[in-house]
Enzyme design. Structure first.
Site, PDB file in Angstrom:
ATOM      1  N   PHE A  11       3.885  -6.400 -12.819  1.00  0.00           N
ATOM      2  CA  PHE A  11       3.269  -7.708 -12.612  1.00  0.00           C
ATOM      3  C   PHE A  11       1.805  -7.701 -13.062  1.00  0.00           C
ATOM      4  O   PHE A  11       1.386  -8.544 -13.864  1.00  0.00           O
ATOM      5  CB  PHE A  11       3.391  -8.077 -11.122  1.00  0.00           C
ATOM      6  CG  PHE A  11       2.707  -9.353 -10.714  1.00  0.00           C
ATOM      7  CD1 PHE A  11       2.634 -10.444 -11.561  1.00  0.00           C
ATOM      8  CD2 PHE A  11       2.149  -9.468  -9.440  1.00  0.00           C
ATOM      9  CE1 PHE A  11       2.008 -11.621 -11.173  1.00  0.00           C
ATOM     10  CE2 PHE A  11       1.532 -10.635  -9.035  1.00  0.00           C
ATOM     11  CZ  PHE A  11       1.453 -11.709  -9.909  1.00  0.00           C
ATOM     12  N   ILE A  12       1.035  -6.744 -12.583  1.00  0.00           N
ATOM     13  CA  ILE A  12      -0.361  -6.648 -12.993  1.00  0.00           C
ATOM     14  C   ILE A  12      -0.470  -6.089 -14.401  1.00  0.00           C
ATOM     15  O   ILE A  12      -1.255  -6.569 -15.220  1.00  0.00           O
ATOM     16  CB  ILE A  12      -1.147  -5.772 -11.999  1.00  0.00           C
ATOM     17  CG1 ILE A  12      -1.213  -6.451 -10.620  1.00  0.00           C
ATOM     18  CG2 ILE A  12      -2.558  -5.491 -12.517  1.00  0.00           C
ATOM     19  CD1 ILE A  12      -1.878  -5.603  -9.552  1.00  0.00           C
ATOM     20  N   PRO A  48       2.650  17.401 -15.769  1.00  0.00           N
ATOM     21  CA  PRO A  48       1.258  17.206 -16.192  1.00  0.00           C
ATOM     22  C   PRO A  48       0.968  17.821 -17.561  1.00  0.00           C
ATOM     23  O   PRO A  48       0.197  17.261 -18.344  1.00  0.00           O
ATOM     24  CB  PRO A  48       0.449  17.896 -15.088  1.00  0.00           C
ATOM     25  CG  PRO A  48       1.344  17.885 -13.893  1.00  0.00           C
ATOM     26  CD  PRO A  48       2.733  18.042 -14.439  1.00  0.00           C
ATOM     27  N   ASN A  81       3.861   6.178  -6.300  1.00  0.00           N
ATOM     28  CA  ASN A  81       2.479   5.885  -5.934  1.00  0.00           C
ATOM     29  C   ASN A  81       1.633   7.108  -5.612  1.00  0.00           C
ATOM     30  O   ASN A  81       0.417   7.004  -5.524  1.00  0.00           O
ATOM     31  CB  ASN A  81       2.450   4.937  -4.729  1.00  0.00           C
ATOM     32  CG  ASN A  81       3.123   3.608  -5.021  1.00  0.00           C
ATOM     33  OD1 ASN A  81       3.148   3.159  -6.161  1.00  0.00           O
ATOM     34  ND2 ASN A  81       3.667   2.986  -3.995  1.00  0.00           N
ATOM     35  N   TYR A 131       4.525   2.048   2.066  1.00  0.00           N
ATOM     36  CA  TYR A 131       3.801   1.576   0.884  1.00  0.00           C
ATOM     37  C   TYR A 131       2.305   1.870   0.997  1.00  0.00           C
ATOM     38  O   TYR A 131       1.700   2.487   0.115  1.00  0.00           O
ATOM     39  CB  TYR A 131       4.029   0.086   0.664  1.00  0.00           C
ATOM     40  CG  TYR A 131       3.171  -0.474  -0.440  1.00  0.00           C
ATOM     41  CD1 TYR A 131       3.383  -0.109  -1.761  1.00  0.00           C
ATOM     42  CD2 TYR A 131       2.111  -1.348  -0.160  1.00  0.00           C
ATOM     43  CE1 TYR A 131       2.574  -0.592  -2.786  1.00  0.00           C
ATOM     44  CE2 TYR A 131       1.303  -1.832  -1.169  1.00  0.00           C
ATOM     45  CZ  TYR A 131       1.538  -1.461  -2.477  1.00  0.00           C
ATOM     46  OH  TYR A 131       0.724  -1.934  -3.480  1.00  0.00           O
ATOM     47  N   LYS A 135       0.123   4.548  -1.264  1.00  0.00           N
ATOM     48  CA  LYS A 135      -0.992   4.104  -2.101  1.00  0.00           C
ATOM     49  C   LYS A 135      -2.291   4.800  -1.701  1.00  0.00           C
ATOM     50  O   LYS A 135      -3.094   5.189  -2.566  1.00  0.00           O
ATOM     51  CB  LYS A 135      -1.151   2.590  -2.002  1.00  0.00           C
ATOM     52  CG  LYS A 135      -0.055   1.801  -2.693  1.00  0.00           C
ATOM     53  CD  LYS A 135      -0.011   2.039  -4.199  1.00  0.00           C
ATOM     54  CE  LYS A 135      -1.201   1.449  -4.912  1.00  0.00           C
ATOM     55  NZ  LYS A 135      -1.091   1.589  -6.394  1.00  0.00           N
TER      56      LYS A 135
END
Length: 332
Positions: A11-12, A48, A81, A131, A135
């Site tokens: 969305f962002i 990584p 996240n 969530y 985050k």
């Protein structure tokens, strides 16, 4: 400036992509899981070391991380996240020329805060639910990485492209369905909580500003105003022309389409500027906007974003929610 963008399909991320690609001062490379990405890579499963090799090939000066998950199981949220952020930080550290990192965090990291006052970046985070915890863990990894990094702690994002699982994405779909089927009710969760709603296009501008700045640490990105979710929902209902009732979990509220004056181009004219309305302090224990997140009040202190990024919002909430409805109504 060479920029590597992660999470361009969200969305962002979609709005950030649009904002960066029209900027002639930036050379943008997109890394993601989809075929449309310039570099295909899964941050939740890739190592990584492998990502560091891509960084050496692209040699970005800035990495923007919009990747992550808002919904899903605890395992999904932690992998998207937290684990993915660890991979990004370690890869940048291993690369030949470590890039600046701009990471998109969330206001959910703060958890419950005192009602009636804006929360500053110095507040002690106390997230509730997987969530917010996931985050915050990602943010802490960025801050402890030793990198040149900024975390934009974004508040409640609205605007065109809002996921159907989000509050206003759900309401818009419910209104569309009710109008198509001539139904008299739309059901929603409790809308009594206060939130700091910020348009996704303004968020994209903030991310671009952070990318080209020297600002580090946590920076709140919000409107700086708390609006009751019920009042914001009224804007969307009026824009749609729906004249039925929005039934919340614990109460019924009738939101007439013509309240406050006739609608113009599908978006109502309001006698008061709702986005700037602070509203009364919520009563203790009042309100949930999202299931599993019992936070009655959320309002950003945005002085750091103003002072260090030269950023402030441009899109009023009325316009933002009007655009949510226009997109939903025109969807085939």
């Amino acid at each position: 400036m060479r920029v590597l963008l992660l999470g361009a399909d969200g969305f962002i991320g979609r709005r950030v992509t649009d904002r960066l690609l029209v900027d002639q001062e930036l050379q943008v490379t997109v890394l993601g899981r989809r075929d449309s990405a310039d570099i295909r890579f899964d941050l939740t499963t890739g190592s990584p070391g492998a990502l560091a090799r891509f960084l050496d090939a692209v040699a970005p000066q800035v990495v923007i991380n919009c990747a992550g998950a808002t919904y899903g199981s605890s395992r999904t949220l932690i992998r998207a996240n937290t684990l993915a952020v660890a991979t990004v930080c370690e890869a940048i550290r291993r690369s030949r020329e470590p890039a600046r990192l701009v990471h998109v965090g969330s206001a959910a990291e703060y958890g419950p805060v005192p009602g009636g006052v804006p929360v500053s970046e110095s507040a002690e985070p106390r997230p509730v639910g997987p969530y917010g915890v996931s985050k915050l863990a990602g943010t802490e990894l960025v801050l402890a990485s030793g990198l040149d990094a900024a975390v934009l702690r974004v508040f409640d994002v609205v605007g065109p492209g809002a996921p159907t699982a989000s509050l206003f994405g759900r309401l818009a779909e419910g209104l569309r369905r009710a109008l198509e089927r001539d139904e008299a009710q739309v059901r929603m969760p409790d809308l009594s909580g206060y939130r700091d709603f910020v348009d996704v296009r303004d968020v994209a501008r903030a991310i671009r500003a952070a990318a080209v700045s020297a600002a580090t640490g946590v920076i709140n990105i919000g409107s700086g105003h708390a609006v009751r979710a019920r009042e914001a929902a009224q804007l969307l209902v009026r824009a749609s022309g729906f004249e039925g009732a929005v039934v919340e979990e614990n109460r019924q509220v009738v939101l007439p389409a013509q309240a406050g004056g006739p609608a113009e181009h599908g978006v109502p004219h309001l006698g008061h500027h709702v986005p700037g309305h602070r509203g009364p302090e919520p009563r203790p224990g009042e309100g949930r906007v999202a299931a599993g997140e019992p936070v009655p009040w959320r309002q950003a202190d945005v002085r750091t974003a103003r002072d260090r990024l030269g950023w402030r919002t441009q899109v009023p909430l009325e316009e933002s929610l009007g655009d949510v409805w226009l997109e939903t109504a025109c969807r085939v």
